[in-house]
Design a protein around this motif. Structure first.
Motif, PDB file in Angstrom:
ATOM      1  N   TYR A 168       0.837  -1.205   0.000  1.00 29.36           N
ATOM      2  CA  TYR A 168       0.000   0.000   0.000  1.00 29.36           C
ATOM      3  C   TYR A 168       0.869   1.251   0.000  1.00 29.36           C
ATOM      4  O   TYR A 168       0.668   2.168  -0.811  1.00 29.36           O
ATOM      5  CB  TYR A 168      -0.940   0.022   1.215  1.00 29.36           C
ATOM      6  CG  TYR A 168      -1.770   1.278   1.287  1.00 29.36           C
ATOM      7  CD1 TYR A 168      -2.972   1.385   0.578  1.00 29.36           C
ATOM      8  CD2 TYR A 168      -1.356   2.393   2.020  1.00 29.36           C
ATOM      9  CE1 TYR A 168      -3.727   2.555   0.610  1.00 29.36           C
ATOM     10  CE2 TYR A 168      -2.107   3.558   2.069  1.00 29.36           C
ATOM     11  CZ  TYR A 168      -3.289   3.630   1.355  1.00 29.36           C
ATOM     12  OH  TYR A 168      -4.034   4.802   1.386  1.00 29.36           O
ATOM     13  N   LEU A 215       2.853   1.815  -3.320  1.00 30.07           N
ATOM     14  CA  LEU A 215       2.039   2.326  -4.424  1.00 30.07           C
ATOM     15  C   LEU A 215       1.656   3.792  -4.212  1.00 30.07           C
ATOM     16  O   LEU A 215       1.652   4.577  -5.166  1.00 30.07           O
ATOM     17  CB  LEU A 215       0.780   1.470  -4.591  1.00 30.07           C
ATOM     18  CG  LEU A 215       0.997   0.026  -5.067  1.00 30.07           C
ATOM     19  CD1 LEU A 215      -0.323  -0.727  -5.083  1.00 30.07           C
ATOM     20  CD2 LEU A 215       1.638   0.006  -6.453  1.00 30.07           C
ATOM     21  N   ARG A 216       1.364   4.151  -2.986  1.00 27.29           N
ATOM     22  CA  ARG A 216       0.951   5.526  -2.723  1.00 27.29           C
ATOM     23  C   ARG A 216       2.097   6.529  -2.865  1.00 27.29           C
ATOM     24  O   ARG A 216       1.886   7.706  -3.204  1.00 27.29           O
ATOM     25  CB  ARG A 216       0.396   5.666  -1.288  1.00 27.29           C
ATOM     26  CG  ARG A 216      -0.935   5.028  -0.999  1.00 27.29           C
ATOM     27  CD  ARG A 216      -2.093   5.611  -1.801  1.00 27.29           C
ATOM     28  NE  ARG A 216      -2.140   7.059  -1.832  1.00 27.29           N
ATOM     29  CZ  ARG A 216      -2.743   7.833  -0.914  1.00 27.29           C
ATOM     30  NH1 ARG A 216      -3.346   7.254   0.108  1.00 27.29           N
ATOM     31  NH2 ARG A 216      -2.760   9.135  -1.035  1.00 27.29           N
ATOM     32  N   TRP A 218       0.518   6.936  -6.405  1.00 24.02           N
ATOM     33  CA  TRP A 218      -0.834   6.629  -6.823  1.00 24.02           C
ATOM     34  C   TRP A 218      -1.840   7.235  -5.848  1.00 24.02           C
ATOM     35  O   TRP A 218      -1.521   7.459  -4.672  1.00 24.02           O
ATOM     36  CB  TRP A 218      -1.047   5.116  -6.870  1.00 24.02           C
ATOM     37  CG  TRP A 218      -0.306   4.403  -7.960  1.00 24.02           C
ATOM     38  CD1 TRP A 218       0.798   4.825  -8.633  1.00 24.02           C
ATOM     39  CD2 TRP A 218      -0.646   3.123  -8.478  1.00 24.02           C
ATOM     40  NE1 TRP A 218       1.194   3.888  -9.553  1.00 24.02           N
ATOM     41  CE2 TRP A 218       0.325   2.823  -9.477  1.00 24.02           C
ATOM     42  CE3 TRP A 218      -1.635   2.187  -8.220  1.00 24.02           C
ATOM     43  CZ2 TRP A 218       0.312   1.637 -10.202  1.00 24.02           C
ATOM     44  CZ3 TRP A 218      -1.658   1.000  -8.931  1.00 24.02           C
ATOM     45  CH2 TRP A 218      -0.698   0.735  -9.921  1.00 24.02           C
ATOM     46  N   HIS A 234      -5.267   6.988  -3.473  1.00 23.98           N
ATOM     47  CA  HIS A 234      -5.771   5.928  -2.599  1.00 23.98           C
ATOM     48  C   HIS A 234      -6.706   5.005  -3.376  1.00 23.98           C
ATOM     49  O   HIS A 234      -6.618   3.769  -3.257  1.00 23.98           O
ATOM     50  CB  HIS A 234      -6.502   6.542  -1.404  1.00 23.98           C
ATOM     51  CG  HIS A 234      -7.223   5.547  -0.557  1.00 23.98           C
ATOM     52  ND1 HIS A 234      -6.572   4.673   0.279  1.00 23.98           N
ATOM     53  CD2 HIS A 234      -8.565   5.259  -0.446  1.00 23.98           C
ATOM     54  CE1 HIS A 234      -7.464   3.890   0.884  1.00 23.98           C
ATOM     55  NE2 HIS A 234      -8.673   4.227   0.462  1.00 23.98           N
ATOM     56  N   THR A 293      -4.852   2.705  -5.692  1.00 25.77           N
ATOM     57  CA  THR A 293      -4.097   1.720  -4.913  1.00 25.77           C
ATOM     58  C   THR A 293      -5.009   0.610  -4.408  1.00 25.77           C
ATOM     59  O   THR A 293      -4.683  -0.578  -4.497  1.00 25.77           O
ATOM     60  CB  THR A 293      -3.392   2.416  -3.724  1.00 25.77           C
ATOM     61  OG1 THR A 293      -2.472   3.382  -4.214  1.00 25.77           O
ATOM     62  CG2 THR A 293      -2.651   1.407  -2.872  1.00 25.77           C
TER      63      THR A 293
END
Length: 400
Positions: A348, A351-352, A361, A363, A366
């Motif tokens: 998580y 990716l963020r 990315w 939320h 993701t």
């Protein structure tokens, strides 16, 4: 940390903290002294004046005066004065009414107060001083100067009011004595927890020495992991939580410790890694576990439960639920639960977060991506993430 012979409280804590501890103990003593003084005045009105009541008043007044000056005096001086007051009170009570008195409890309180501020050698000397007072009492008893039980001693002990008064005094004395110990215990526990946190934070920062990850990443995955722990506590996986939430939150900070052994050319490469480079990168899992194992072997005082958890996380947080991960190709419940939790948290945040090779990315994007990764994540964790992913979004926004 151990109170060894020669150790003193003022060698172990800062001056400000030392005075804060003393202030709390003195506040409890003032309350106790006030209560005993009120009770003794009541008894004077009922029974008439007795020397032991005067001794109680002297001790109470001494405590009130110490409260006024404790901020300006060194703790050792205050401890010695308290020891003297309570030892005098105990001695007067024993000499006045012998075993019918509560002199012994005052002698105990005297030593309890002294133990807060004096080293073991001085405390033993103070114990010997009190034993000397008992020896003097025995001599006086043998010489018929002091009666171990005065003529009215037996009737006095049989009165309900005696039991009530003694019970209150013993309770107050016990409260004051053990409150001082509890304050020191609270300080010790807090200091130990702070030291543990600083250790794991320090090692985690060291692991970022030449990585593109940031300290914020470490802080966030720690918060995510604690959040996941709370989800699991209400599911069928609760029985697998053989570690505490604090142990998990600290352990995940070391998940990429092995990257300290990976070259800058690989860690900071802006583009996609070659197959050979990726094979070297994957070794950070094994290297991290080896480093943690070595740390555990070379330090007896190491936090072994947390470090064992950190070792599992470092080695296995890139394993996949349906297999095909690295370094061991584990699958399902072969993967330690803590590593499964870390895998969810790590993906998580990765990716963020923006990196040199990609933008961060949203939320929503993701979550959509991760919910499609049934092969990678524990299904129970993924179901929890589906339900509670808004907490991840909030923690990502709140984290420094």
């Amino acid at each position: 940390m151990r109170l060894y012979p020669g150790a003193r409280l003022d060698n172990l804590v800062s001056d400000d903290l030392q005075r804060a501890i003393l202030k709390r103990v003195m506040a409890a003593m003032v309350v106790g002294a006030g209560l005993v003084m009120v009770l003794s005045f009541i008894r004077v009105t009922i029974e008439g004046f007795q020397p032991k009541f005067a001794a109680m008043w002297i001790v109470a007044i001494g405590i009130f005066l110490l409260w006024r000056v404790h901020a300006r005096w060194r703790p050792s001086r205050i401890g010695l004065v308290l020891y003297g007051l309570f030892t005098a009170m105990g001695s007067v009570a024993l000499l006045n009414t012998g075993i019918a008195s509560i002199g012994a409890i005052f002698l105990f309180i005297a030593l309890a107060m002294a133990s807060i501020v004096f080293d073991l050698t001085r405390l033993i000397a103070l114990v010997l001083f009190q034993l000397g007072l008992f020896a003097i009492s025995i001599v006086l008893i043998n010489a018929d100067i002091v009666a171990p039980l005065p003529a009215n001693g037996a009737p006095y002990l049989l009165q309900p009011k005696t039991w009530a008064f003694h019970g209150v005094v013993i309770a107050v004395g016990g409260m004051v004595s053990f409150y001082g110990t509890s304050v020191l215990g609270e300080w010790y526990r807090n200091s130990l927890e702070q030291a543990r946190k600083k250790f794991f934070d320090g090692v985690a920062v060291m692991s970022l020495a030449h990585d593109t990850e940031t300290g914020q990443h470490i802080d966030r995955v720690s918060l995510y992991a604690a959040e996941v722990y709370r989800w699991l506590a209400g599911t069928e996986r609760a029985r697998e939580l053989t570690f505490s939430v604090d142990e998990l939150a600290n352990a995940v900070k070391l998940h990429d410790l092995g990257k300290i052994s990976i070259s800058d050319g690989i860690l900071k490469k802006p583009g996609k890694l070659t197959a050979a480079e990726f094979e070297k990168m994957k070794k950070h899992t094994v290297l991290g576990a080896q480093i943690i194992t070595t740390m555990m072997e070379r330090s007896e005082g190491m936090d072994r439960p947390t470090m064992s958890l950190a070792r599992d996380i470092a080695r296995s947080h890139h394993e996949n639920w349906q297999g095909g991960g690295y370094p061991d190709g584990l699958e399902g419940e072969q993967i330690p639960l803590a590593a499964r939790i870390m895998s969810l948290c790590d993906v998580y945040d990765a990716l963020r977060s923006a990196r040199t090779y990609k933008p961060g990315w949203s939320h929503e994007a993701t979550v959509e991506e991760m919910l499609g990764m049934e092969n990678k994540f524990d299904p129970v964790l993924l179901a929890g993430f589906r339900q509670y992913n808004d907490r991840f979004e909030a923690l990502y926004a709140e984290a420094p």
